[in-house]
Design an enzyme around this catalytic site. Structure first.
Site, mmCIF file in Angstrom:
data_model
loop_
_atom_site.group_PDB
_atom_site.id
_atom_site.type_symbol
_atom_site.label_atom_id
_atom_site.label_comp_id
_atom_site.label_asym_id
_atom_site.label_seq_id
_atom_site.Cartn_x
_atom_site.Cartn_y
_atom_site.Cartn_z
ATOM 1 N N GLY A 46 0.111 4.609 19.452
ATOM 2 C CA GLY A 46 0.079 5.855 20.222
ATOM 3 C C GLY A 46 -0.309 5.710 21.678
ATOM 4 O O GLY A 46 0.161 6.454 22.530
ATOM 5 N N ASP A 102 -4.484 7.642 22.440
ATOM 6 C CA ASP A 102 -3.601 8.703 22.905
ATOM 7 C C ASP A 102 -4.277 10.069 22.861
ATOM 8 O O ASP A 102 -4.217 10.838 23.801
ATOM 9 C CB ASP A 102 -2.292 8.717 22.086
ATOM 10 C CG ASP A 102 -2.516 8.704 20.576
ATOM 11 O OD1 ASP A 102 -3.687 8.689 20.126
ATOM 12 O OD2 ASP A 102 -1.517 8.703 19.830
ATOM 13 N N ASP A 105 -8.817 13.846 18.259
ATOM 14 C CA ASP A 105 -8.642 14.990 17.355
ATOM 15 C C ASP A 105 -9.957 15.195 16.600
ATOM 16 O O ASP A 105 -10.865 15.863 17.093
ATOM 17 C CB ASP A 105 -7.449 14.690 16.440
ATOM 18 C CG ASP A 105 -7.041 15.862 15.572
ATOM 19 O OD1 ASP A 105 -7.793 16.854 15.517
ATOM 20 O OD2 ASP A 105 -5.982 15.808 14.929
ATOM 21 N N VAL A 155 1.196 17.603 18.687
ATOM 22 C CA VAL A 155 2.046 17.298 19.840
ATOM 23 C C VAL A 155 2.712 15.934 19.673
ATOM 24 O O VAL A 155 2.217 15.075 18.937
ATOM 25 C CB VAL A 155 1.243 17.335 21.162
ATOM 26 C CG1 VAL A 155 0.794 18.747 21.480
ATOM 27 C CG2 VAL A 155 0.050 16.382 21.124
ATOM 28 N N ASP A 161 3.780 10.372 18.123
ATOM 29 C CA ASP A 161 4.961 10.437 17.263
ATOM 30 C C ASP A 161 4.833 11.492 16.177
ATOM 31 O O ASP A 161 3.745 11.966 15.872
ATOM 32 C CB ASP A 161 5.159 9.083 16.565
ATOM 33 C CG ASP A 161 4.134 8.867 15.463
ATOM 34 O OD1 ASP A 161 2.921 8.986 15.746
ATOM 35 O OD2 ASP A 161 4.538 8.614 14.309
ATOM 36 N N ARG A 167 8.131 8.951 20.446
ATOM 37 C CA ARG A 167 7.129 8.297 21.303
ATOM 38 C C ARG A 167 7.650 8.072 22.720
ATOM 39 O O ARG A 167 6.881 7.979 23.667
ATOM 40 C CB ARG A 167 6.737 6.933 20.731
ATOM 41 C CG ARG A 167 5.988 6.989 19.420
ATOM 42 C CD ARG A 167 5.414 5.615 19.110
ATOM 43 N NE ARG A 167 5.037 5.455 17.724
ATOM 44 C CZ ARG A 167 3.860 5.806 17.210
ATOM 45 N NH1 ARG A 167 2.952 6.362 17.975
ATOM 46 N NH2 ARG A 167 3.595 5.609 15.935
HETATM 47 P P1 XMP Z 1 -8.799 11.419 15.165
HETATM 48 O O1 XMP Z 1 -8.744 12.570 14.208
HETATM 49 O O2 XMP Z 1 -9.253 10.150 14.506
HETATM 50 O O3 XMP Z 1 -7.286 11.279 15.515
HETATM 51 O O4 XMP Z 1 -9.537 11.753 16.444
HETATM 52 C C1 XMP Z 1 -6.807 10.377 16.398
HETATM 53 C C2 XMP Z 1 -5.462 9.909 15.933
HETATM 54 O O5 XMP Z 1 -4.764 10.900 15.179
HETATM 55 C C3 XMP Z 1 -3.428 10.989 15.587
HETATM 56 N N1 XMP Z 1 -3.173 12.363 16.057
HETATM 57 C C4 XMP Z 1 -1.992 12.831 16.481
HETATM 58 N N2 XMP Z 1 -0.801 12.230 16.611
HETATM 59 N N3 XMP Z 1 0.125 14.227 17.439
HETATM 60 C C5 XMP Z 1 0.261 12.941 17.096
HETATM 61 O O6 XMP Z 1 1.342 12.397 17.229
HETATM 62 C C6 XMP Z 1 -1.030 14.905 17.347
HETATM 63 O O7 XMP Z 1 -1.095 16.091 17.684
HETATM 64 C C7 XMP Z 1 -2.154 14.161 16.821
HETATM 65 N N4 XMP Z 1 -3.444 14.496 16.596
HETATM 66 C C8 XMP Z 1 -4.023 13.366 16.113
HETATM 67 C C9 XMP Z 1 -3.263 9.960 16.662
HETATM 68 O O8 XMP Z 1 -2.721 8.813 16.066
HETATM 69 C C10 XMP Z 1 -4.640 9.647 17.151
HETATM 70 O O9 XMP Z 1 -4.770 8.311 17.573
#
Ligand code: XMP
Length: 187
Positions: A46, A102, A105, A155, A161, A167
């Protein structure tokens, strides 16, 4: 928008806006690490696009390492588990580390990776993310550089992705909802 594709409902952050923000983030990083040789750890896949564009703006001597971690498994729900997939872990003992991801969350990924980097002897770990979702984190994690705060929605683009796709979009966008399939009437 030249790179617009059908599956995208709307562009959230366009290429020019991302570029401007990365200029500012690069200046912040240069200011905070004036002398130290820095090891930058990029979380695959990512953070690839973000890292490539950000680090070419940073006028410092640095080394790049990549880490494969799994936290999402191709869907849109966070699994809560962070797995380290590489056979070897980068050598970070006694080094200043800048960790790039990237999107922030739940915070679980950055939390788990920063902890591991500290366990491996990193002198200090700073983190930078392109995006941070505006929501409570499942775990406490300090992130020093945030490109953009966004709402709590899924997103894609600019490295992010959905099921391995999108990507390469040069912007961050929101996908259209999947088409509702009405069942065929029986006859
Ligand atoms: P955490 O929950 O560990 O998440 O903070 C981080 C990883 O979750 C993926 N992630 C997303 N990937 N769109 C994506 O394509 C999103 O909206 C999204 N939200 C979380 C991502 O891999 C990130 O590194």
């Amino acid at each position: 928008m030249s790179h617009m594709i059908d599956e995208i409902e709307r562009v959230l952050i366009d290429e020019a806006v991302i570029g401007k923000r990365l200029d500012a983030m690069a200046r912040d990083i240069e200011r905070d690490f004036p002398h130290d040789p820095l090891v930058v750890v990029i979380l695959l896949k990512g953070a690839l696009v973000f890292a490539a564009d950000l680090l070419r703006r940073v006028r410092r001597v640095l080394e790049m390492e990549c880490l494969n971690v799994a936290s999402y498994h191709g869907g849109t729900e966070s699994s809560g588990q962070v797995a380290f997939l590489d056979r070897h872990f980068p050598e970070v003992r006694g080094r200043h580390v800048l960790l790039l991801d990237d999107i922030l969350d739940t915070g679980r990924t950055l939390h788990a990776v920063s902890r591991r980097l500290s366990e491996e002897g990193a002198l200090a770990v700073h983190s930078a993310v392109l995006l941070a979702k505006d929501k409570p984190r499942a775990v406490d994690v300090a992130v020093q550089y945030v490109g953009f705060e966004i709402g709590d929605e899924f997103v894609v683009g600019y490295g992010l992705d959905y099921q391995g796709k999108y990507r390469n979009l040069p912007y961050v966008g929101v996908l259209k909802p999947p088409p509702v399939r009405t069942p065929l009437p029986n006859h």
